[in-house]
Design an enzyme around this catalytic site. Structure first.
Site, PDB file in Angstrom:
ATOM      1  N   GLU A  50       0.821  -1.206   0.000  1.00  9.95           N
ATOM      2  CA  GLU A  50       0.000   0.000   0.000  1.00  9.95           C
ATOM      3  C   GLU A  50       0.856   1.258   0.000  1.00  9.95           C
ATOM      4  OE1 GLU A  50      -3.520   0.026   2.642  1.00  9.95           O
ATOM      5  OE2 GLU A  50      -2.679  -1.864   3.311  1.00  9.95           O
ATOM      6  N   ALA A  51       1.990   1.202  -0.687  1.00 10.98           N
ATOM      7  CA  ALA A  51       2.945   2.297  -0.629  1.00 10.98           C
ATOM      8  C   ALA A  51       2.480   3.479  -1.459  1.00 10.98           C
ATOM      9  CB  ALA A  51       4.299   1.806  -1.108  1.00 10.98           C
ATOM     10  N   THR A  52       1.734   4.346  -0.832  1.00  9.58           N
ATOM     11  CA  THR A  52       1.216   5.530  -1.520  1.00  9.58           C
ATOM     12  C   THR A  52       0.414   6.360  -0.521  1.00  9.58           C
ATOM     13  OG1 THR A  52       0.077   6.214  -3.529  1.00  9.58           O
ATOM     14  CG2 THR A  52      -1.029   4.601  -2.202  1.00  9.58           C
ATOM     15  N   THR A  53      -0.103   7.501  -0.983  1.00  9.46           N
ATOM     16  CA  THR A  53      -1.115   8.220  -0.203  1.00  9.46           C
ATOM     17  C   THR A  53      -2.170   8.762  -1.150  1.00  9.46           C
ATOM     18  OG1 THR A  53       0.506   8.903   1.456  1.00  9.46           O
ATOM     19  CG2 THR A  53      -1.580  10.111   1.404  1.00  9.46           C
ATOM     20  N   LYS A  72      -2.696   7.860  -9.996  1.00  2.57           N
ATOM     21  CA  LYS A  72      -3.445   7.020  -9.047  1.00  2.57           C
ATOM     22  C   LYS A  72      -4.878   7.494  -8.861  1.00  2.57           C
ATOM     23  CE  LYS A  72       0.886   6.438  -6.557  1.00  2.57           C
ATOM     24  NZ  LYS A  72       1.625   6.774  -5.334  1.00  2.57           N
TER      25      LYS A  72
END
Lengths: 253, 275
Positions: free
Chosen positions: B49-52, B83
């Site tokens: 889940e590497a994101t924001t 994204k």
């Protein structure tokens, strides 16, 4: 019965005659390529006959509503599967007609023990410019023909009586329709619609030049005010949806 | 496809009239999103889940934003990932999770919505769109459990005919959906953004729902910048390369992307205010 070739041929001939007889009352559908896009026009009835198929594809049809629905669904399925597994730009009317629709229609036509499909249609494909447009005529027996490039100036028509489209295609010299702005294209489409309807019913010898050029007179000849129309809008080509239903005012109808 | 096919579950020989279900159509055509070999494989869980991505209600509607960084472990693979994805004119998806699965979900939904509208001659309802995403996440359960294909997205959507005010939804990794009243966040950098948003809505005196568009856009940039400070997998605002986050707005008037120029001006103004 199918083991006896002459009886099979007879059955096919009977089937063709039955289908043509059933399709005869079908009202004409017209497609015309112009600068603003491809306009499809027909007489409005209780069931729709013009449909969005894909981002840049539309279908005009006549026949039995249930059969139109089957064909419409088949083309939509094929287009979306193709667009999803490849890309939307790989979805073309040529591939849909040649490899999906025509073989399926021909197979259905030749299944002499099954109920026949009562269908005749136009598949229109919008290109980047009018020269890139393509309009395909597809029939219940899987036969098809295409119009592209300079041929598009002639417009495409289908009608219940098969002879009407043949007469239009066989004209020498071919009629060149005025296709400038949307209103001009719409007027040409309406004239072709009226010609096709008269040619298929009470005035079978009518020449296109004898068709009125006034909207009110055209509607009077058509016998109705109600029209169904759709536009593949070239100005929307950058978006996923180019199909829209313009207003009657926009078309001058 | 070269015949007028039989409807699944219907009597033999009947013709398909279509259910408008594109996932069903894909399955019937042998197109499975998850290969069987992968389902059987056992692999160690990886970071997924590497994101924001974040979203919140503001005065005119809903804002939804995401950073641009894509990572594989400690490696920054790409700094221009999109994204925040428009599914149609009324629906926006923000993805956090494994890109391959997330992008495929987005593409499936884009095609599904159009397919339904064209085949059924009516648009898919808002609740059906919300459920469609939940179903895709649920169908992805095997990948989720293995830790190689987890997707935890946010969805902003509206129904222009029946519910023109946009709504906000978030999901868990198993496909359960929840409607967010004020905000929703997802991804590895989201705890920081969540904390700030909770403080803003409870104590700042100006909750996000009272902020205008300009203030909302500035807040989104600040939140992603803060998230990037504590999470190496979040790109935030790349001042050196001038790569800005994606920010989209869904209002009663429809969907709109905030231009890079506007984002640059907003961020420059924020920085100037600090000097």
């Amino acid at each position: 019965m199918t083991e006896e070739p002459y009886r099979w041929l007879e059955a096919i001939q009977n089937r063709r005659e039955y289908i043509e007889d059933q399709l005869t009352p079908g009202l004409p559908v017209v497609a015309i390529s112009a600068d603003p896009g491809i306009l499809l026009l027909t007489v409005k009835t209780s069931t729709p006959k013009l449909f969005e198929i894909y981002d840049h594809l539309a279908l005009g049809s006549l026949g039995h509503p249930a059969d139109i629905e089957k064909v419409r669904q088949t083309v939509i399925d094929a287009a979306h599967i193709d667009g999803f597994t490849r890309s939307p730009s790989d979805v073309s009317a040529r591939r849909l007609v040649s490899y999906n629709l025509a073989p399926a229609l021909k197979a259905a036509f030749e299944q002499i023990f099954a109920a026949p499909l009562l269908f005749r249609g136009i598949l229109a494909e919008l290109g980047t410019t009018p020269a890139d447009d393509a309009i395909w005529r597809v029939d219940y027996d899987g036969s098809f023909s295409a119009q592209s490039g300079t041929e598009l100036a002639h417009g495409m028509v289908i009608s219940g009586p098969r002879q009407v489209a043949r007469d239009w295609a066989a004209q020498t010299p071919k009629v060149t329709l005025e296709r400038g702005p949307l209103k001009t294209a719409a007027l040409s489409a309406l004239r072709l619609l009226v010609w096709a309807k008269l040619r298929g019913t009470k005035d079978q010898g009518i020449e296109f030049s004898a068709v009125p050029t006034d909207v009110a007179a055209l509607k009077e000849k058509l016998g109705t005010e109600a029209l169904e129309f759709a536009l593949l809008d070239r100005s929307l080509l950058s978006l996923p949806i180019t199909y829209r239903v313009p207003s009657a005012e926009e078309l001058g109808l | 496809m070269n015949s007028f096919g039989t409807r699944p579950g219907g009597p033999e020989g009947t013709h398909a009239t279509g259910t408008g279900d594109f996932s069903d159509l894909l399955r019937r055509n042998g197109n499975h999103s998850i290969p069987a070999e992968i389902l059987r494989a056992s692999a160690p869980p990886t970071s997924t889940e590497a994101t924001t991505v974040l979203s919140f209600h503001f005065k005119d509607g809903v804002l939804i934003a995401g950073d641009r960084r894509a990572t594989a472990g400690n490696v920054i693979m790409y700094d221009r990932a999109d994204k925040v994805i428009e599914l149609d004119n009324d629906t926006i998806l923000a993805i956090a999770g494994t890109p391959a699965t997330a992008f495929e979900m987005a593409r499936t939904l884009q095609t599904s919505f159009q397919y339904y509208r064209r085949s059924q001659l009516q648009p898919l309802s808002l609740s059906a769109k919300v459920r469609a995403l939940g179903r895709l996440i649920k169908d992805n359960l095997a990948m989720t459990l293995q830790g190689v294909g987890i997707v935890v997205p946010i969805l902003a959507a509206r129904d222009p005919h029946h519910q023109p005010e946009p709504s906000l939804y978030f999901y868990d990794a198993l496909g359960a959906q929840f409607q967010a009243v004020d905000f929703a966040v997802s991804g590895s950098g989201s705890p920081a953004a969540r904390s700030v948003l909770q403080w803003i809505n409870r104590w700042s005196g100006q909750p996000t729902s009272q902020r205008d568009e300009k203030q909302a856009v500035q807040l989104a940039l600040q939140l992603l910048d803060v998230a990037a400070e504590s999470d190496s997998a979040t790109g935030g605002v790349d001042r050196r390369s001038h790569v800005f986050p994606q920010v989209k707005l869904l209002t009663r008037d429809g969907l709109r992307s905030v231009s890079v120029e506007t984002l640059r001006e907003s961020f420059t103004a924020l920085e100037a205010a600090q000097k």
